[in-house]
Structures are given as C-alpha cells and as structure tokens.
Write an enzyme that holds these catalytic residues in place. Structure first.
Site, short mmCIF file in Angstrom:
data_model
loop_
_atom_site.label_atom_id
_atom_site.label_comp_id
_atom_site.label_asym_id
_atom_site.label_seq_id
_atom_site.Cartn_x
_atom_site.Cartn_y
_atom_site.Cartn_z
CD GLU A 26 -4.49 -0.89 -6.91
OE1 GLU A 26 -4.34 0.26 -7.44
OE2 GLU A 26 -5.56 -1.44 -6.44
CG HIS A 51 19.96 -13.97 18.13
ND1 HIS A 51 19.77 -14.92 19.38
CD2 HIS A 51 19.71 -12.87 18.70
CE1 HIS A 51 19.50 -14.39 20.36
NE2 HIS A 51 19.41 -13.15 20.08
N GLY A 82 0.89 -1.19 0.07
CA GLY A 82 -0.13 0.13 0.12
C GLY A 82 0.84 1.25 0.12
CB ALA A 139 12.79 -11.02 1.93
NE ARG A 144 17.54 -18.07 10.60
CZ ARG A 144 17.79 -17.06 9.56
NH1 ARG A 144 18.80 -17.04 8.70
NH2 ARG A 144 16.85 -16.11 9.83
CE1 TYR A 192 8.94 -17.24 7.58
CE2 TYR A 192 9.84 -19.33 6.36
CZ TYR A 192 10.10 -17.89 6.37
OH TYR A 192 11.10 -17.31 5.89
#
Length: 259
Positions: free
Chosen positions: A81, A99, A20, A32, A104, A63
């Site tokens: 648009e 981190h 938007g 991403a 992970r 996810y």
C-alpha cells in the site's frame, strides 16, 4: 500473560487498524516494537538482522509473536500500500511515571526496596538485561520518526548488567532492611539481552547518554514521592463528576498527567 488473547489482539488487530488509517490519510506510522522479537537470543549482542529464537507456544508468545506479526504487517503495508513505516525495537526502558505495579524488573525492585520487602530475583540472577532511561528512548523515537530510514532500528542501552547486579545497585541506593532472595525461574525467560546500536548510531546519530545510576536515582525519587502520596490518598485521583461534563477518560488522563 494475564490476558494473552487481548495482548495478541492489541498488537495485531490494533496495528491493522492504525495501518489502515495511515493508508486513508497518508500518514507515516511508527511501530513501537520490542527486543522481545529476538526471544531468548542465540546471538549476542542482538543486531537488527537477527531473526530471533522464540517459542511460538510458550507463555510469553502472546507478546513476542504478536509484536513480530505487527512488524510483518507494517512491512506488508509498506510494500503493498506504499505506507511509510518506521520500526523501533525498544529494549528495557525505565524512568519516572512508570506504574508502580506494572510487574517490570525496575519497578518491582525499587518498590520492594522502598517498602522493606525482599527483593525478588527469579532464577539464578545471572540472566542479563540492558536498561535505558526514558528520555534517551524518546530522543531516539523522535529521530527515527523524522528520518528517511524504514528498516527496524534497535533503541536500547548496550550497558549490560545481570539481574543480580541490578538488584544490588537498587538495594544499595535505597538502603533499608530488604534482602535479595531467589525464586523459581520464569519459563522462557531470555538469558541474555543487549542491543547492538550500530545502526541507530550511524543512521540516526543516536546513542543513550543517561548513566544507569543517575537514571535509577531519578526513578527511585519518583517512586518515593508516589508512595508518600499514596499514603495520603493523593496518588490515585478520581473525578466522578467529569463524565457528566462530557470529559472522557483519555482527556482526563492528559489533563492531570502532571499532578
């Protein structure tokens, strides 16, 4: 999976907000996205034309499906648009400044090895992943955003390894007394993951250049320094007086990102 509703809202409502904004100011949006849109793939390696194999009600769906919707939103805005969109399907990425407790595979294995804990492999360990170094990803994102190509593009390293192999590589590199152990498999864990980067190579002239061993070496060194700093109470810095000077959290993070 810890907060599935927030995960869904971030990737859907958050994407709508950005699209938007792009509509109002005439911006180009870089989405991403992720290799998780392919789910537990039945096609190997995964090309951008593959629609995926995703469990819409499984524990990872918050996810996987949210990212799939974010792509749908992007192309709906593009069509309706006339917003310029670029969509990067990002495969497993690692490197310094991860981190340590992000859960992970890379950070888990390195942290466990450096602290002498058992290196935990979930399931049989023969499931595969393809890991790319962060600088390769950044290079690909810049090239994609600067291009005139609007269809999804895989950004990942096609150098495929089993989780067991990856654990062994890190164990040998770090040394120490850690042992590789196996625990119960994670539900809906993808069994094979490898990007087909033909499109990225032809359209963007991009391919990863950092070898796995070199990238892991740099990442291990970063984690080792972070552990040393944490032992000296230097890793997690707090600046309680800054709010009184009108410095917000995001600005503070930018100001001290190189500490």
């Amino acid at each position: 999976m810890y907060n599935p509703v927030k995960t869904i809202k971030t990737n859907t409502v958050g994407t709508i907000n950005m699209l938007g904004l792009a509509k109002r100011v005439g911006a180009r949006v870089l989405i991403a996205s992720t290799s998780e849109v392919y789910g537990d793939p039945e096609v190997h390696p995964q090309t951008e034309n593959y629609w995926g194999h995703v469990n819409p009600i499984g524990p990872r769906a918050c996810y996987d499906e949210a990212k799939r919707v974010s792509e749908t939103l992007a192309y709906s805005y593009e069509k309706q648009e006339k917003i310029e969109v670029r969509v990067a399907r990002i495969f497993n990425t690692y490197g310094p400044r991860m981190h340590m407790n992000d859960g992970r595979v890379v950070s888990n294995f390195i942290l466990q090895a450096l602290t002498g804990q058992d290196i935990t492999v979930y399931g049989h360990g023969q499931q595969t992943r393809s890991f790319q170094y962060v600088s390769d990803l950044v290079d690909g994102l810049i090239k994609l955003q600067s291009s005139n190509y609007s269809q999804p593009v895989n950004l990942g390293n096609p150098d495929e390894h089993t989780i067991e192999e990856f654990a062994t590589i890190i164990h040998k590199m770090v040394g120490g007394k850690s042992k590789i152990i196996h625990k119960d498999a994670v539900e809906d864990d993808p069994q094979r993951r490898k990007p087909d980067i033909t499109r990225a190579n032809h359209i963007l002239g991009w391919q990863p250049v950092v070898p796995l061993e070199k990238g892991i070496e740099k990442t291990v060194e970063y984690f080792r320094k972070e552990l040393m700093r944490s032992r000296h109470s230097e890793r997690n810095l707090h600046y309680p007086l800054m709010e009184s000077f009108g410095v917000n959290e995001h600005q503070r993070a930018e100001d001290y990102t190189d500490l």
